[in-house]
Design a protein around this motif. Structure first.
Motif, mmCIF file in Angstrom:
data_model
loop_
_atom_site.group_PDB
_atom_site.id
_atom_site.type_symbol
_atom_site.label_atom_id
_atom_site.label_comp_id
_atom_site.label_asym_id
_atom_site.label_seq_id
_atom_site.Cartn_x
_atom_site.Cartn_y
_atom_site.Cartn_z
ATOM 1 N N UNK A 91 45.718 41.095 49.889
ATOM 2 C CA UNK A 91 44.737 40.125 50.381
ATOM 3 C C UNK A 91 43.327 40.587 50.023
ATOM 4 N N UNK A 92 43.025 41.847 50.301
ATOM 5 C CA UNK A 92 41.683 42.371 50.013
ATOM 6 C C UNK A 92 41.357 42.275 48.523
ATOM 7 N N UNK A 93 42.317 42.575 47.683
ATOM 8 C CA UNK A 93 42.098 42.507 46.237
ATOM 9 C C UNK A 93 41.800 41.079 45.801
ATOM 10 N N UNK A 94 42.516 40.132 46.404
ATOM 11 C CA UNK A 94 42.293 38.730 46.043
ATOM 12 C C UNK A 94 40.919 38.257 46.502
ATOM 13 N N UNK A 95 40.490 38.682 47.697
ATOM 14 C CA UNK A 95 39.146 38.329 48.182
ATOM 15 C C UNK A 95 38.099 38.949 47.274
ATOM 16 N N UNK A 96 38.286 40.214 46.939
ATOM 17 C CA UNK A 96 37.326 40.911 46.065
ATOM 18 C C UNK A 96 37.243 40.246 44.690
ATOM 19 N N UNK A 97 38.399 39.843 44.143
ATOM 20 C CA UNK A 97 38.404 39.181 42.839
ATOM 21 C C UNK A 97 37.598 37.882 42.886
ATOM 22 N N UNK A 98 37.839 37.089 43.931
ATOM 23 C CA UNK A 98 37.125 35.818 44.056
ATOM 24 C C UNK A 98 35.625 36.039 44.203
ATOM 25 N N UNK A 99 35.245 36.947 45.103
ATOM 26 C CA UNK A 99 33.816 37.134 45.389
ATOM 27 C C UNK A 99 33.072 37.749 44.213
ATOM 28 N N UNK A 100 33.711 38.614 43.461
ATOM 29 C CA UNK A 100 33.033 39.212 42.307
ATOM 30 C C UNK A 100 32.761 38.154 41.236
ATOM 31 N N UNK A 101 33.646 37.175 41.162
ATOM 32 C CA UNK A 101 33.485 36.126 40.157
ATOM 33 C C UNK A 101 32.572 35.013 40.648
ATOM 34 N N UNK A 102 32.668 34.664 41.945
ATOM 35 C CA UNK A 102 31.922 33.486 42.454
ATOM 36 C C UNK A 102 30.609 33.868 43.119
ATOM 37 N N UNK A 103 30.549 35.070 43.725
ATOM 38 C CA UNK A 103 29.375 35.435 44.524
ATOM 39 C C UNK A 103 28.591 36.609 43.948
ATOM 40 N N UNK A 104 29.165 37.295 42.954
ATOM 41 C CA UNK A 104 28.502 38.494 42.445
ATOM 42 C C UNK A 104 27.289 38.196 41.605
#
Length: 380
Positions: free
Chosen positions: A367-380
């Motif tokens: 779950x954490x990896x999936x959240x991190x993947x999304x946020x690095x792409x959408x919010x980073x």
């Protein structure tokens, strides 16, 4: 991975559960029977409440508690603008009028200062809801209620195991409730609930109201169906099969609460510092006992994250996408967007991630990896 599952829990406890269920069949009374009576006693021991009254849902527990406390037509009950809808609809079903106040951004519970701003001459009750992992500020809310001569009631449906100042949730005012909906910290196979109170008269009234307004001996007593009807009550008796399951699961409750804390700490470590993760949960009062019923975070682009997690096979739950004061069923109260800004901000950003004792640390890392993947792409 589902948002919630208790399959492994039932496998582990099945011998105890099946023995309890067997006792129900041996007794031959499947509702309002011996298992319910035992559950009431065991919950009183666990919570410290003088009286526990089992009913058929957490919602009915709220309705019957408010009725037993003398809620009258037109009485106003201050409730949070951010909670499950039953917090407010229970007031309506009991004959009162909900009045919405804003919440504290850290606890998601009633903000005592916001309560002060909405009190009117018609206000008779204040009803905070304890959400997600901790209780409302009961010392401050008790002070507000006492100053204005109001009755304090707790929507402690999520609160089993939580305490503040050494006192269990549901025992800081005139009464509180528990919900045993399957996903709750202590969950049944279906709906079930209970009222907690230290007031013998309130407990007596709730016990009568749940059984069509009949008093006297009714619990585990077939002839009780013929008792005189003293009040206009309802049918809110708890099924013994649900009580049997809850009694079996109660033996593992403290261990499961500890497991929830371990998982919450793993989430904190796994999600800290991620761009776009606006808020992680924290227990505000160091002197209180929190229980992680839900692991709720606030994120930018919440709905996009939910869709991303779903594509990766990860279930989530949005708590709560529409704040109570903007729900269609309360349109007649005249609220508009902007009235409760903290509640509205939470409704726009909050999402709950999977958290239950059966969850493994490997699943949590996914779950954490999936959240991190999304946020690095959408919010980073």
């Amino acid at each position: 991975m589902p948002f919630f599952s208790q399959a492994r829990t039932f496998d582990r406890l099945w011998s105890t559960i099946s023995a309890r269920v067997g006792e129900v069949f041996d007794n031959g009374k499947f509702s309002h029977g011996a298992q319910v009576a035992e559950l009431e006693r065991r919950l009183a021991e666990y919570t410290g409440a003088a009286h526990v009254v089992g009913v058929n849902s957490g919602t009915d527990a709220l309705v019957l508690l408010l009725r037993a406390l003398g809620l009258r037509p037109g009485d106003e009950v201050v409730v949070p603008g951010y909670s499950f809808v039953a917090t407010a609809t229970s007031v309506v079903l009991a004959g009162g009028t909900p009045v919405f106040a804003d919440i504290d951004p850290d606890t998601y519970a009633l903000d005592p200062a916001a309560v002060e701003r909405v009190i009117t001459p018609r206000t008779r009750f204040v009803m905070p809801a304890h959400l997600f992992c901790q209780m409302a500020d009961m010392a401050a809310l008790s002070g507000v209620a006492e100053h204005h001569g109001l009755i304090l009631v707790e929507d402690s449906a999520e609160g089993i195991g939580m305490s503040q100042g050494g006192k269990h949730a549901g025992r800081h005012g005139a009464g509180g409730v528990l919900s045993f909906f399957p996903s709750k910290t202590l969950g049944a196979l279906g709906d079930a609930g209970a009222v907690l109170t230290d007031d013998a008269r309130v407990a007596e009234l709730v016990a009568g109201l749940r059984h069509h307004g009949r008093f006297g001996r009714t619990l585990d007593h077939f002839p009780g169906i013929s008792n005189e009807t003293a009040l206009v009550g309802t049918n809110s008796k708890m099924d013994d099969l649900q009580a049997a399951v809850l009694l079996a699961k109660l033996t593992a409750l403290d261990q499961e609460i500890t497991r929830r804390s371990v998982l919450a700490e793993a989430y904190r470590l796994g999600l800290s510092g991620i761009p776009g993760v606006v808020r992680l949960p924290k227990v505000v009062d160091a002197g209180s006992t929190g229980v992680y019923y839900v692991y709720l975070i606030e994120v930018e682009h919440r709905d996009e994250l939910v869709a991303h997690l779903a594509r990766n096979g990860i279930g989530t739950e949005t708590y709560y996408p529409v704040p109570l004061h903007l729900q269609p069923c309360f349109a007649g109260l005249g609220h508009a967007p902007g009235d409760l800004p903290v509640a509205e901000a939470a409704a726009a950003r909050a999402v709950a991630l999977p958290l239950y004792p059966d969850l493994t640390l490997a699943q949590l890392d996914r779950v954490c990896s999936a959240v991190r993947e999304f946020c690095s792409r959408r919010c980073g």
